[in-house]
Write a protein that holds these residues in place. Structure first.
Motif, PDB file in Angstrom:
ATOM      1  N   SER A   1       0.931  -0.990  -0.095  1.00 37.84           N
ATOM      2  CA  SER A   1      -0.028  -0.022  -0.138  1.00 37.84           C
ATOM      3  C   SER A   1       0.808   1.340   0.230  1.00 37.84           C
ATOM      4  O   SER A   1       1.768   1.314   0.931  1.00 37.84           O
ATOM      5  CB  SER A   1      -1.074   0.052   1.237  1.00 37.84           C
ATOM      6  OG  SER A   1      -1.598   1.220   1.296  1.00 37.84           O
TER       7      SER A   1
ATOM      8  N   ALA B   1      -1.950   0.727  -5.086  1.00 41.66           N
ATOM      9  CA  ALA B   1      -1.379  -0.406  -4.389  1.00 41.66           C
ATOM     10  C   ALA B   1      -0.951  -1.189  -5.523  1.00 41.66           C
ATOM     11  O   ALA B   1      -1.248  -1.269  -6.500  1.00 41.66           O
ATOM     12  CB  ALA B   1      -2.439  -1.075  -3.412  1.00 41.66           C
TER      13      ALA B   1
ATOM     14  N   ILE C   1      -7.529  -1.523  -1.555  1.00 42.93           N
ATOM     15  CA  ILE C   1      -6.490  -0.893  -0.635  1.00 42.93           C
ATOM     16  C   ILE C   1      -6.575   0.689  -1.154  1.00 42.93           C
ATOM     17  O   ILE C   1      -6.451   0.889  -2.089  1.00 42.93           O
ATOM     18  CB  ILE C   1      -5.092  -1.456  -0.744  1.00 42.93           C
ATOM     19  CG1 ILE C   1      -5.225  -2.952  -0.273  1.00 42.93           C
ATOM     20  CG2 ILE C   1      -4.284  -0.744  -0.170  1.00 42.93           C
ATOM     21  CD1 ILE C   1      -3.944  -3.790  -0.706  1.00 42.93           C
TER      22      ILE C   1
ATOM     23  N   HIS D   1      -4.988   3.912   0.751  1.00 40.80           N
ATOM     24  CA  HIS D   1      -3.716   4.729   1.520  1.00 40.80           C
ATOM     25  C   HIS D   1      -3.753   6.224   1.318  1.00 40.80           C
ATOM     26  O   HIS D   1      -3.014   6.760   0.988  1.00 40.80           O
ATOM     27  CB  HIS D   1      -2.290   3.993   1.300  1.00 40.80           C
ATOM     28  CG  HIS D   1      -1.523   4.146   2.357  1.00 40.80           C
ATOM     29  ND1 HIS D   1      -0.248   3.441   2.339  1.00 40.80           N
ATOM     30  CD2 HIS D   1      -1.042   5.224   3.191  1.00 40.80           C
ATOM     31  CE1 HIS D   1       0.583   3.794   3.466  1.00 40.80           C
ATOM     32  NE2 HIS D   1       0.064   4.807   3.741  1.00 40.80           N
TER      33      HIS D   1
ATOM     34  N   SER E   1      -3.919   2.919   6.309  1.00 42.40           N
ATOM     35  CA  SER E   1      -4.056   2.225   5.134  1.00 42.40           C
ATOM     36  C   SER E   1      -5.402   1.395   5.383  1.00 42.40           C
ATOM     37  O   SER E   1      -5.583   1.131   6.680  1.00 42.40           O
ATOM     38  CB  SER E   1      -2.939   1.337   4.706  1.00 42.40           C
ATOM     39  OG  SER E   1      -3.491   0.407   3.757  1.00 42.40           O
TER      40      SER E   1
ATOM     41  N   LEU F   1      -7.934  -1.772   4.103  1.00 38.58           N
ATOM     42  CA  LEU F   1      -8.069  -3.008   3.144  1.00 38.58           C
ATOM     43  C   LEU F   1      -9.405  -3.218   3.171  1.00 38.58           C
ATOM     44  O   LEU F   1     -10.136  -3.855   4.174  1.00 38.58           O
ATOM     45  CB  LEU F   1      -7.222  -4.356   3.431  1.00 38.58           C
ATOM     46  CG  LEU F   1      -7.460  -5.598   2.868  1.00 38.58           C
ATOM     47  CD1 LEU F   1      -7.181  -5.575   1.504  1.00 38.58           C
ATOM     48  CD2 LEU F   1      -6.971  -6.629   3.545  1.00 38.58           C
TER      49      LEU F   1
ATOM     50  N   CYS G   1      -1.344  -6.211   8.613  1.00 36.89           N
ATOM     51  CA  CYS G   1      -0.714  -5.348   8.313  1.00 36.89           C
ATOM     52  C   CYS G   1       0.641  -4.892   8.766  1.00 36.89           C
ATOM     53  O   CYS G   1       0.906  -5.279  10.084  1.00 36.89           O
ATOM     54  CB  CYS G   1      -1.538  -3.832   8.135  1.00 36.89           C
ATOM     55  SG  CYS G   1      -1.932  -3.258   9.703  1.00 36.89           S
TER      56      CYS G   1
END
Lengths: 117, 114
Positions: free
Chosen positions: A50, A56, A69, A71, A77, A79, A94
């Protein structure tokens, strides 16, 4: 050491729904974060990298349209597992590291156990 | 890309004995090799790491050795205790910053027999 916080720590969802998992670096900025998936009794497999402010980078075999994803800031970040199915049930973790020379330690979130029913 | 192999997959040792876990890597450019301990349902915890410019590193009962020529590194735990029971993962990366992806080994389930 630095702290990475992941939320939620566990979630149960119905098949076909979407689930969002958050990963935050609490006391440092991370331009890059990583998302791993771990099935029972298996190793951590990298799903995607990310990148803050850009798209990503997904590993081979990981569907980018299924695992979204985002960020959007240097400390967050997310998901999103879209249209989740039972086979997506897994432990998602993560990690992030400090953007400093020779500071190579990766800091992991506490993980999210996703169960799709 | 990097490929990391780890052996054995399971290891049982008597309390007080030593445990050794071995890993090999494929990318000669990898320069950072951490070892993680993971308890069930928890995040991996860094227990020791080594850089490619060092051959050995020790921290109390835990040591790691690195052979760059052979591209293998090992974790040594001495005087094992029940709380050492967990799954251990080695990893490798080419990293100068803390923002490089890790390639993990397949893991070793270590059981310490009281």
């Amino acid at each position: 050491g630095a702290v990475v916080s992941q939320h939620p720590s566990w979630v149960i969802c119905k098949s076909g729904t979407s689930v969002k998992i958050e990963c935050r670096s609490l006391d440092f900025q991370a331009t890059t974060m990583f998302w791993y998936r771990q099935f029972p009794k298996q190793s951590l497999m990298l799903m995607a990298t990310s990148n803050e402010g850009s798209k990503a980078t997904y590993e081979q075999g990981v569907e980018k349209d299924k695992f979204l994803i985002n960020h959007a800031s240097l400390t967050l970040s997310t998901l999103t597992v879209t249209s989740a199915h039972p086979e997506d049930s897994s432990f998602y973790i993560c990690s992030a590291g400090m953007d400093r020379p020779l500071n190579t330690e990766a800091f992991f979130g506490q993980g999210t156990r996703l169960t799709v029913v | 890309g990097e490929n990391v192999e780890q052996h054995p997959s399971t290891l049982s040792v008597q309390e007080g004995d030593s445990a050794v876990i071995k890993c090999t890597y494929s990318d000669s450019a990898s320069n950072y090799f951490p070892w993680y301990k993971q308890e069930l349902g928890k995040r991996p915890q860094l227990i020791i790491d080594i850089r490619s410019n060092v051959g050995e590193k020790k921290d109390q009962r835990i040591a790691v050795t690195l052979n760059k020529t052979a591209k293998h590194f090992s974790l040594h735990i001495t005087e094992t205790q029940p709380e050492d029971s967990a799954v251990y993962f080695c990893a490798a990366t080419r990293a100068n910053f803390g923002n490089e992806k890790l390639t993990f080994g397949t893991g070793t389930r270590l059981t310490i027999i009281p």
